[in-house]
Design an enzyme around this catalytic site. Structure first.
Site, mmCIF file in Angstrom:
data_model
loop_
_atom_site.group_PDB
_atom_site.id
_atom_site.type_symbol
_atom_site.label_atom_id
_atom_site.label_comp_id
_atom_site.label_asym_id
_atom_site.label_seq_id
_atom_site.Cartn_x
_atom_site.Cartn_y
_atom_site.Cartn_z
ATOM 1 N N SER A 145 0.954 -1.551 0.068
ATOM 2 C CA SER A 145 -0.292 0.204 0.092
ATOM 3 C C SER A 145 1.297 1.589 -0.317
ATOM 4 O O SER A 145 2.299 0.543 0.123
ATOM 5 C CB SER A 145 -0.762 0.196 1.417
ATOM 6 O OG SER A 145 -1.280 1.528 1.519
ATOM 7 N N TYR A 158 -1.747 -1.762 10.102
ATOM 8 C CA TYR A 158 -1.491 -1.569 8.758
ATOM 9 C C TYR A 158 -0.559 -0.947 8.031
ATOM 10 O O TYR A 158 0.075 -1.821 7.643
ATOM 11 C CB TYR A 158 -3.333 -0.029 8.290
ATOM 12 C CG TYR A 158 -3.105 -0.934 6.949
ATOM 13 C CD1 TYR A 158 -4.264 -1.877 6.312
ATOM 14 C CD2 TYR A 158 -3.029 0.270 5.955
ATOM 15 C CE1 TYR A 158 -4.029 -2.326 5.186
ATOM 16 C CE2 TYR A 158 -3.327 -0.156 4.318
ATOM 17 C CZ TYR A 158 -3.719 -1.036 4.300
ATOM 18 O OH TYR A 158 -4.070 -0.773 2.639
HETATM 19 P P1 NAD Z 1 -11.883 -4.862 0.121
HETATM 20 O O1 NAD Z 1 -12.371 -5.071 1.592
HETATM 21 O O2 NAD Z 1 -12.865 -4.189 -0.311
HETATM 22 O O3 NAD Z 1 -11.588 -6.336 0.001
HETATM 23 C C1 NAD Z 1 -10.631 -7.082 0.612
HETATM 24 C C2 NAD Z 1 -11.667 -8.493 -0.196
HETATM 25 O O4 NAD Z 1 -10.537 -9.509 0.659
HETATM 26 C C3 NAD Z 1 -13.301 -9.042 0.428
HETATM 27 O O5 NAD Z 1 -13.813 -9.959 -0.194
HETATM 28 C C4 NAD Z 1 -12.998 -9.815 1.457
HETATM 29 O O6 NAD Z 1 -13.202 -10.840 2.174
HETATM 30 C C5 NAD Z 1 -11.131 -10.051 1.345
HETATM 31 N N1 NAD Z 1 -9.918 -10.241 2.882
HETATM 32 C C6 NAD Z 1 -10.508 -9.862 3.950
HETATM 33 N N2 NAD Z 1 -9.195 -10.787 4.774
HETATM 34 C C7 NAD Z 1 -9.251 -12.197 4.302
HETATM 35 C C8 NAD Z 1 -8.731 -12.978 4.676
HETATM 36 N N3 NAD Z 1 -8.137 -12.979 6.268
HETATM 37 N N4 NAD Z 1 -8.980 -14.586 4.171
HETATM 38 C C9 NAD Z 1 -9.476 -14.538 2.866
HETATM 39 N N5 NAD Z 1 -9.984 -13.496 2.147
HETATM 40 C C10 NAD Z 1 -10.462 -11.885 3.052
HETATM 41 O O7 NAD Z 1 -10.327 -4.053 -0.672
HETATM 42 P P2 NAD Z 1 -9.711 -3.610 -0.948
HETATM 43 O O8 NAD Z 1 -10.019 -2.481 -1.304
HETATM 44 O O9 NAD Z 1 -10.009 -4.265 -2.591
HETATM 45 O O10 NAD Z 1 -8.061 -4.342 -0.825
HETATM 46 C C11 NAD Z 1 -6.990 -5.622 -1.271
HETATM 47 C C12 NAD Z 1 -5.520 -5.053 -1.068
HETATM 48 O O11 NAD Z 1 -5.589 -3.955 -1.472
HETATM 49 C C13 NAD Z 1 -5.819 -5.207 0.827
HETATM 50 O O12 NAD Z 1 -4.818 -5.983 0.630
HETATM 51 C C14 NAD Z 1 -5.666 -3.765 0.457
HETATM 52 O O13 NAD Z 1 -5.024 -3.461 2.219
HETATM 53 C C15 NAD Z 1 -5.001 -3.369 -0.176
HETATM 54 N N6 NAD Z 1 -4.658 -1.923 -0.492
HETATM 55 C C16 NAD Z 1 -6.276 -1.305 -1.457
HETATM 56 C C17 NAD Z 1 -6.620 0.102 -1.122
HETATM 57 C C18 NAD Z 1 -7.556 -0.076 -2.235
HETATM 58 O O14 NAD Z 1 -7.416 2.216 -2.562
HETATM 59 N N7 NAD Z 1 -8.397 0.191 -2.457
HETATM 60 C C19 NAD Z 1 -5.097 0.260 -0.944
HETATM 61 C C20 NAD Z 1 -4.044 0.370 -0.251
HETATM 62 C C21 NAD Z 1 -3.489 -1.075 -0.687
#
Ligand code: NAD
Length: 263
Positions: A145, A158
């Site tokens: 991230s 985080y």
């Molecule tokens: P989201 O919450 O929309 O989706 C995350 C998915 O992961 C969900 O389907 C959830 O059920 C699944 N999940 C969570 N914990 C889990 C576990 N222990 N085992 C199995 N599945 C699990 O999140 P997102 O925004 O799509 O984020 C995805 C990744 O991207 C994450 O690692 C997040 O930290 C990273 N990220 C996202 C952003 C953003 O702006 N969206 C920015 C930086 C990093």
């Protein structure tokens, strides 16, 4: 151009957000996908929608909590059983955790973020790398991230977990580059997914849309990211054509992390 046709790729956190958007782009290309998530209902829905839409792709969905090593080994084994190999591993599942000052953070919640965001990525690499070594080929993308390259107030676990993911990515690159395995990380900024929508609700519960607009104003592109912005980069990093990029953490944030004082 790169292609993922018939490549066997595992995507964790595939039921929604960045994982799902990426699965869709890869399915369009005819990849063989193992979709992993702990949200069983959403995962089934995702597999159904994708398999109806993309007939050239193949799908296996496995319900697993990535913070449980046994469940991780199970989705790795099932992938090899079904697709005979693992070409790509996209370690995307993650949670943001609560927001609180460092010294006041609930210790159990802190450990939960580390277990999912860091240990989940580690277990997957631990079990996928021996298979990739035998193939003398593999591509790994870990999701860090912008919080993996900068500090973010009130999100200590985080930020710590994402910095650790970036560090672990460098080590895997050093240790397994000689085995044809390229390991990289991505550092998304604010990309519009359910996770980020939840964050805007926390910032301004009465008007989350105005919080979103404020955030977009601070970005050089004047917009938030689209999950597809991330998916195209991950697609390249998981392709055969990515043969000399190794150990990098690449920001996908519209350039926002380059601004002095930016979040
Ligand atoms: P989201 O919450 O929309 O989706 C995350 C998915 O992961 C969900 O389907 C959830 O059920 C699944 N999940 C969570 N914990 C889990 C576990 N222990 N085992 C199995 N599945 C699990 O999140 P997102 O925004 O799509 O984020 C995805 C990744 O991207 C994450 O690692 C997040 O930290 C990273 N990220 C996202 C952003 C953003 O702006 N969206 C920015 C930086 C990093």
């Amino acid at each position: 151009m790169f292609s993922l046709k018939e490549k066997s790729i595992i995507i964790t956190g595939a039921a929604m957000g960045l994982g799902y958007a990426t699965a869709e782009i890869f399915a369009e290309q005819g990849a063989y996908l193992t979709l992993v998530d702990y949200n069983e209902e959403k995962l089934k829905e995702a597999e159904k929608t994708l398999s109806e839409k993309y007939s050239d792709a193949k799908f296996l969905s496995v319900v697993a909590d990535v913070s449980d090593e046994k469940q991780v080994k199970n989705y790795i084994d099932k992938t090899v059983e079904k697709f005979s190999r693992i070409d790509g591993l996209y370690n995307n599942a993650g949670i943001e955790g609560e927001t609180s000052l460092l010294a006041e953070y609930n210790v159990e919640s802190f450990k939960k973020v580390i277990d999912i965001n860091l240990m989940g990525v580690y277990y997957a690499m631990r079990h996928a790398i021996p298979i990739m070594k035998k193939q003398n080929y593999g591509r790994i993308v870990n999701v860090a991230s912008v919080a993996g390259i900068r500090g973010v107030k009130n999100e200590t676990p985080y930020t710590a977990s994402k910095h650790a993911v970036a560090g672990m990515t460098k080590n895997a690159a050093l240790e397994y580059g000689q085995d044809g395995i390229m390991t990289n990380a991505i550092a998304p900024g604010a990309i519009l997914t359910p996770m980020v929508e939840e964050a805007f609700k926390k910032i301004n519960p009465d008007d989350p849309k105005s919080a979103e607009k404020e955030y977009a104003k601070a970005n050089p592109t004047l917009r938030l990211g689209d999950p597809k912005d991330v998916a195209y980069l991950v697609g390249f990093l998981l392709s055969e054509e990515c043969s000399y990029v190794n150990g990098q953490t690449i920001a996908v944030d519209g350039g926002q992390s380059n601004i002095y004082g930016a979040v």
